[in-house]
Design a protein around this motif. Structure first.
Motif, short mmCIF file in Angstrom:
data_model
loop_
_atom_site.label_atom_id
_atom_site.label_comp_id
_atom_site.label_asym_id
_atom_site.label_seq_id
_atom_site.Cartn_x
_atom_site.Cartn_y
_atom_site.Cartn_z
N ALA A 1 1.43 6.50 -3.04
CA ALA A 1 2.26 7.30 -3.95
C ALA A 1 2.92 6.37 -4.95
CB ALA A 1 3.32 8.06 -3.17
N ALA A 2 3.00 6.83 -6.20
CA ALA A 2 3.63 6.02 -7.25
C ALA A 2 4.44 6.93 -8.16
CB ALA A 2 2.57 5.28 -8.06
N LEU B 1 -8.17 -6.14 13.75
CA LEU B 1 -6.93 -5.65 13.18
C LEU B 1 -5.74 -6.36 13.81
CD1 LEU B 1 -5.59 -3.56 11.28
CD2 LEU B 1 -5.48 -2.03 13.25
N LEU B 2 -4.94 -7.01 12.96
CA LEU B 2 -3.72 -7.69 13.43
C LEU B 2 -2.48 -6.85 13.22
CD1 LEU B 2 -4.26 -11.28 11.95
CD2 LEU B 2 -4.86 -10.44 14.25
N ALA B 3 -2.44 -6.13 12.11
CA ALA B 3 -1.25 -5.34 11.78
C ALA B 3 -1.62 -4.25 10.79
CB ALA B 3 -0.17 -6.23 11.18
N ARG B 4 -0.83 -3.19 10.85
CA ARG B 4 -0.94 -2.13 9.84
C ARG B 4 0.39 -1.43 9.74
NH1 ARG B 4 -5.13 1.89 12.76
NH2 ARG B 4 -3.99 2.13 14.69
N GLY B 5 0.57 -0.76 8.62
CA GLY B 5 1.81 -0.02 8.40
C GLY B 5 1.89 0.46 6.97
N ARG B 6 3.07 0.96 6.63
CA ARG B 6 3.34 1.43 5.27
C ARG B 6 4.60 0.74 4.77
NH1 ARG B 6 3.02 5.57 8.37
NH2 ARG B 6 5.13 6.31 7.95
N ALA B 7 4.62 0.51 3.47
CA ALA B 7 5.78 -0.13 2.86
C ALA B 7 6.14 0.62 1.59
CB ALA B 7 5.48 -1.59 2.53
N THR B 8 7.44 0.73 1.34
CA THR B 8 7.94 1.39 0.14
C THR B 8 8.77 0.38 -0.65
OG1 THR B 8 8.02 3.51 1.28
CG2 THR B 8 9.32 3.32 -0.75
N ALA B 9 8.54 0.37 -1.95
CA ALA B 9 9.30 -0.49 -2.86
C ALA B 9 10.05 0.37 -3.85
CB ALA B 9 8.37 -1.45 -3.59
N SER C 1 9.70 4.41 -7.50
CA SER C 1 9.25 3.80 -6.26
C SER C 1 7.74 3.92 -6.10
CB SER C 1 9.92 4.47 -5.06
OG SER C 1 9.50 5.81 -4.94
N GLN C 2 7.24 3.13 -5.15
CA GLN C 2 5.83 3.18 -4.79
C GLN C 2 5.70 2.99 -3.29
OE1 GLN C 2 3.85 0.20 -7.15
NE2 GLN C 2 3.39 1.70 -8.72
N GLN C 3 4.67 3.62 -2.72
CA GLN C 3 4.39 3.44 -1.30
C GLN C 3 2.94 3.03 -1.13
OE1 GLN C 3 4.00 6.76 1.63
NE2 GLN C 3 5.74 5.72 2.61
N TYR C 4 2.73 2.05 -0.25
CA TYR C 4 1.40 1.54 0.07
C TYR C 4 1.20 1.57 1.57
CZ TYR C 4 0.40 -0.66 -4.50
OH TYR C 4 0.13 -0.90 -5.82
N ALA C 5 -0.06 1.69 1.97
CA ALA C 5 -0.47 1.42 3.34
C ALA C 5 -1.13 0.05 3.31
CB ALA C 5 -1.47 2.48 3.82
N PRO D 1 5.74 1.45 -14.43
CA PRO D 1 6.23 0.49 -13.45
C PRO D 1 5.31 0.40 -12.24
CG PRO D 1 7.80 2.31 -13.79
CD PRO D 1 6.63 2.57 -14.66
N VAL D 2 5.13 -0.82 -11.78
CA VAL D 2 4.40 -1.09 -10.56
C VAL D 2 5.18 -2.10 -9.76
CG1 VAL D 2 2.11 -0.42 -11.33
CG2 VAL D 2 2.95 -2.69 -11.85
N ALA D 3 4.76 -2.42 -8.56
CA ALA D 3 5.63 -3.05 -7.59
C ALA D 3 5.44 -4.53 -7.31
CB ALA D 3 5.50 -2.29 -6.27
#
Length: 138
Positions: free
Chosen positions: A96-97, A114-122, A101-105, A134-136
């Protein structure tokens, strides 16, 4: 500090990157001589930033500055990284952008595991120099 060594491929929605620095004794995120798996969250956030910078540059502008405000659904499959030899691969996908703000997986892998996964929001900060949406970069 930039943790990624190279961009393997990217498009408007995704990016793939590679790093080989996680075994180095001078890694900036080492704690008591070890690199904890939670550092993978920083690799994920930096994947977002690199993608945002590439998107803005492709549109002839500069990315707006951003601040990491949330991590969600984080899953870590290892305790540490410094004992994993070979490259780390990262993937990030824009979910989402908006202007604010923006959200990434993101996913981090080592030799296909696979070592890690998740979502982050900026949260994006207004930038008078930005000529592109704007981008993050974090």
């Amino acid at each position: 500090m930039c943790l990624w060594d190279e961009v393997l491929e990217w498009d408007a929605q995704r990016i793939r990157l590679r790093a080989r620095n996680h075994t180095g004794a001078a890694h900036p995120l080492r704690v008591r001589g070890r690199l904890p798996a939670v550092a993978l969250c920083e690799y994920g956030a930096q994947a977002m930033a690199v993608h945002g910078g590439l998107l803005a540059s492709a549109q002839g502008g500069r990315a707006a500055a951003g601040v990491l405000v949330a991590l969600r659904g984080i899953e870590l499959a290892v305790a540490r990284l410094d004992d994993l030899y070979g490259a780390l691969d990262g993937e990030a996908e824009l979910l989402a952008a908006g202007e604010a703000s923006q959200q990434y997986a993101f996913r981090l892998l080592h030799e296909g595991r696979l070592l890690a996964r998740g979502r982050a929001t900026a949260k994006l900060l207004a930038s008078p120099e930005s000529t592109a949406p704007p981008v993050a970069p974090l």
